[in-house]
Design a protein around this motif. Structure first.
Motif, short mmCIF file in Angstrom:
data_model
loop_
_atom_site.label_atom_id
_atom_site.label_comp_id
_atom_site.label_asym_id
_atom_site.label_seq_id
_atom_site.Cartn_x
_atom_site.Cartn_y
_atom_site.Cartn_z
N SER A 153 0.83 -1.20 0.00
CA SER A 153 0.00 0.00 0.00
C SER A 153 0.86 1.26 0.00
N MET A 154 2.03 1.20 0.64
CA MET A 154 2.94 2.34 0.63
C MET A 154 3.52 2.55 -0.76
N LEU A 155 3.80 1.46 -1.48
CA LEU A 155 4.35 1.57 -2.83
C LEU A 155 3.36 2.20 -3.79
N VAL A 156 2.09 1.94 -3.59
CA VAL A 156 1.06 2.49 -4.50
C VAL A 156 1.12 4.01 -4.54
N THR A 157 1.38 4.62 -3.40
CA THR A 157 1.42 6.09 -3.35
C THR A 157 2.82 6.65 -3.58
N ARG A 158 3.85 5.87 -3.24
CA ARG A 158 5.22 6.39 -3.31
C ARG A 158 5.88 6.17 -4.66
N LEU A 159 5.63 5.03 -5.27
CA LEU A 159 6.32 4.67 -6.51
C LEU A 159 6.05 5.64 -7.64
N PRO A 160 4.81 6.09 -7.89
CA PRO A 160 4.59 7.04 -9.00
C PRO A 160 5.38 8.33 -8.87
N VAL A 161 5.60 8.79 -7.65
CA VAL A 161 6.35 10.03 -7.44
C VAL A 161 7.79 9.87 -7.92
N THR A 162 8.43 8.80 -7.49
CA THR A 162 9.82 8.56 -7.89
C THR A 162 9.94 8.29 -9.38
N LEU A 163 9.02 7.52 -9.93
CA LEU A 163 9.05 7.22 -11.36
C LEU A 163 8.94 8.50 -12.19
N GLU A 164 8.07 9.41 -11.76
CA GLU A 164 7.91 10.68 -12.48
C GLU A 164 9.20 11.50 -12.43
N ILE A 165 9.80 11.60 -11.25
CA ILE A 165 11.02 12.40 -11.10
C ILE A 165 12.16 11.79 -11.91
N VAL A 166 12.33 10.48 -11.83
CA VAL A 166 13.43 9.82 -12.54
C VAL A 166 13.24 9.93 -14.05
N PHE A 167 12.01 9.70 -14.52
CA PHE A 167 11.75 9.77 -15.96
C PHE A 167 12.00 11.18 -16.49
N LEU A 168 11.48 12.19 -15.81
CA LEU A 168 11.68 13.56 -16.28
C LEU A 168 13.14 13.97 -16.19
N ALA A 169 13.85 13.53 -15.15
CA ALA A 169 15.28 13.84 -15.04
C ALA A 169 16.05 13.21 -16.19
N PHE A 170 15.67 11.99 -16.58
CA PHE A 170 16.32 11.33 -17.71
C PHE A 170 16.04 12.10 -19.01
N VAL A 171 14.79 12.51 -19.21
CA VAL A 171 14.44 13.28 -20.42
C VAL A 171 15.21 14.59 -20.46
N VAL A 172 15.30 15.28 -19.32
CA VAL A 172 16.02 16.55 -19.27
C VAL A 172 17.50 16.34 -19.56
N SER A 173 18.11 15.32 -18.97
CA SER A 173 19.54 15.09 -19.17
C SER A 173 19.86 14.78 -20.62
N ILE A 174 19.06 13.92 -21.24
CA ILE A 174 19.29 13.58 -22.66
C ILE A 174 18.93 14.76 -23.55
N GLY A 175 17.83 15.44 -23.22
CA GLY A 175 17.39 16.58 -24.02
C GLY A 175 18.38 17.73 -24.03
N ILE A 176 19.15 17.88 -22.97
CA ILE A 176 20.18 18.91 -22.92
C ILE A 176 21.49 18.41 -23.52
N ALA A 177 21.85 17.17 -23.21
CA ALA A 177 23.16 16.65 -23.58
C ALA A 177 23.34 16.51 -25.09
N ILE A 178 22.34 15.98 -25.78
CA ILE A 178 22.51 15.72 -27.22
C ILE A 178 22.67 17.02 -28.02
N PRO A 179 21.77 18.01 -27.89
CA PRO A 179 21.98 19.26 -28.64
C PRO A 179 23.29 19.96 -28.25
N ALA A 180 23.63 19.95 -26.96
CA ALA A 180 24.87 20.61 -26.52
C ALA A 180 26.09 19.94 -27.13
N ALA A 181 26.09 18.61 -27.15
CA ALA A 181 27.23 17.88 -27.71
C ALA A 181 27.34 18.10 -29.21
#
Length: 293
Positions: free
Chosen positions: A65-93
């Motif tokens: 029951s704790m995972l139901v509420t906690r897991l989506p928060v971390t997944l959202e942060i990790v996914f968006l951080a990955f998108v931001v890192s790749i979205g910045i790195a490729i054009p900059a490189a």
């Protein structure tokens, strides 16, 4: 094993400092802490494979029951951080590799080196100082669910995402820039493409980047663990109710079932990410077919 070696008694913490020894022992037996550590671990492992993820000894909630509420928060942060890192790195490189030693290359290299030297928790505090305290543009703490308020949700996760994504973006950009420069200056196929009339940007994007993407993919797979592990500190700083905060609170209170499940999820995510990278190798290069030989 580390939690078992840590000082403290979960039963004593749950019962309170004023509890009698008899009350603490009764609570230890109720929590199953009177059994040997290996027995408790394999009991948890058996429960995991049968769908019982255990119960928090602090809150009394089931871990599922704790995972139901906690897991989506971390997944959202990790996914968006990955998108931001790749979205910045490729054009900059790509901009830096277009003219090695040029203005863009120097500026991007300087920024990448500077930001790469800043740990993500220091980056988090700097972002709060600038965007929350100084400009008052974004909230410093708290999480707003997406279904409640989409705009508020994006505002609440922006700073955690940037704190995680910017250092990784610098790391990826430096690596990709170096690989692209080597592809452009030391390989014959780029000269052949240019001799056929292919423009510099097209040669860089369609030819050099495709070969350099193998190294980038490998780096991304290896850094998934770093990205996920960073949430433990970042979620605590920004008060994000995700797995990172859940794991840190569980470790501080010696909540074994909670910590074991968080560690399992983090480890499984890193393993799956590396498996996906291996599959993408074959997608990017048709010559790599593991079943043909």
């Amino acid at each position: 094993m580390l939690l078992e070696a840590m000082p403290g008694d979960p039963a004593q913490n749950a019962a309170g400092m004023d509890a009698s020894p008899e009350q603490v022992e009764a609570l230890r037996a109720q929590m199953g802490l009177d059994r040997p550590a290996p027995e408790r671990y394999f009991s948890w492992l058996f429960g995991f494979f049968t769908g019982d993820l255990g119960t928090s000894i602090v809150s009394g909630q089931t871990v599922s029951s704790m995972l139901v509420t906690r897991l989506p928060v971390t997944l959202e942060i990790v996914f968006l951080a990955f998108v931001v890192s790749i979205g910045i790195a490729i054009p900059a490189a790509l901009l830096a590799a277009r003219k090695p030693g040029g203005v863009f290359d120097r500026v991007i290299s300087f920024l990448a080196m500077t930001l790469l030297a800043v740990p993500n928790y220091v980056m988090a505090l700097l972002l709060v100082l600038v965007f929350s305290v100084g400009l008052r543009m974004l909230p410093a703490i708290g999480y707003v669910p997406f279904m409640t308020n989409p705009i508020g949700n994006l505002a609440s996760v922006t700073l955690p995402v940037l704190a995680l994504g910017l250092p990784l973006a610098c790391f990826y950009a430096r690596f990709l820039r170096g690989d692209l420069v080597e592809q452009v200056t030391r390989t014959d196929y780029i000269d052949t493409a240019r001799a056929k009339g292919v423009g510099p940007w097209r040669a860089l994007w369609m030819h050099a980047f495709r070969n350099s993407s193998f190294g980038l993919l490998t780096l991304v797979g290896l850094n998934v663990g770093t990205l996920i592990g960073g949430t433990v500190i970042i979620e605590q700083i920004f008060q994000m109710p995700g797995l990172g905060m859940m794991m840190l609170q569980g470790a501080m209170s010696l909540d074994l079932a909670v910590v074991q499940m968080c560690v399992f999820i983090f480890a499984a995510t890193a393993v799956i990410a590396n498996l996906v990278v291996d599959v993408l190798y074959a997608v990017l290069d048709p010559r790599i077919r593991y079943g043909n030989h």
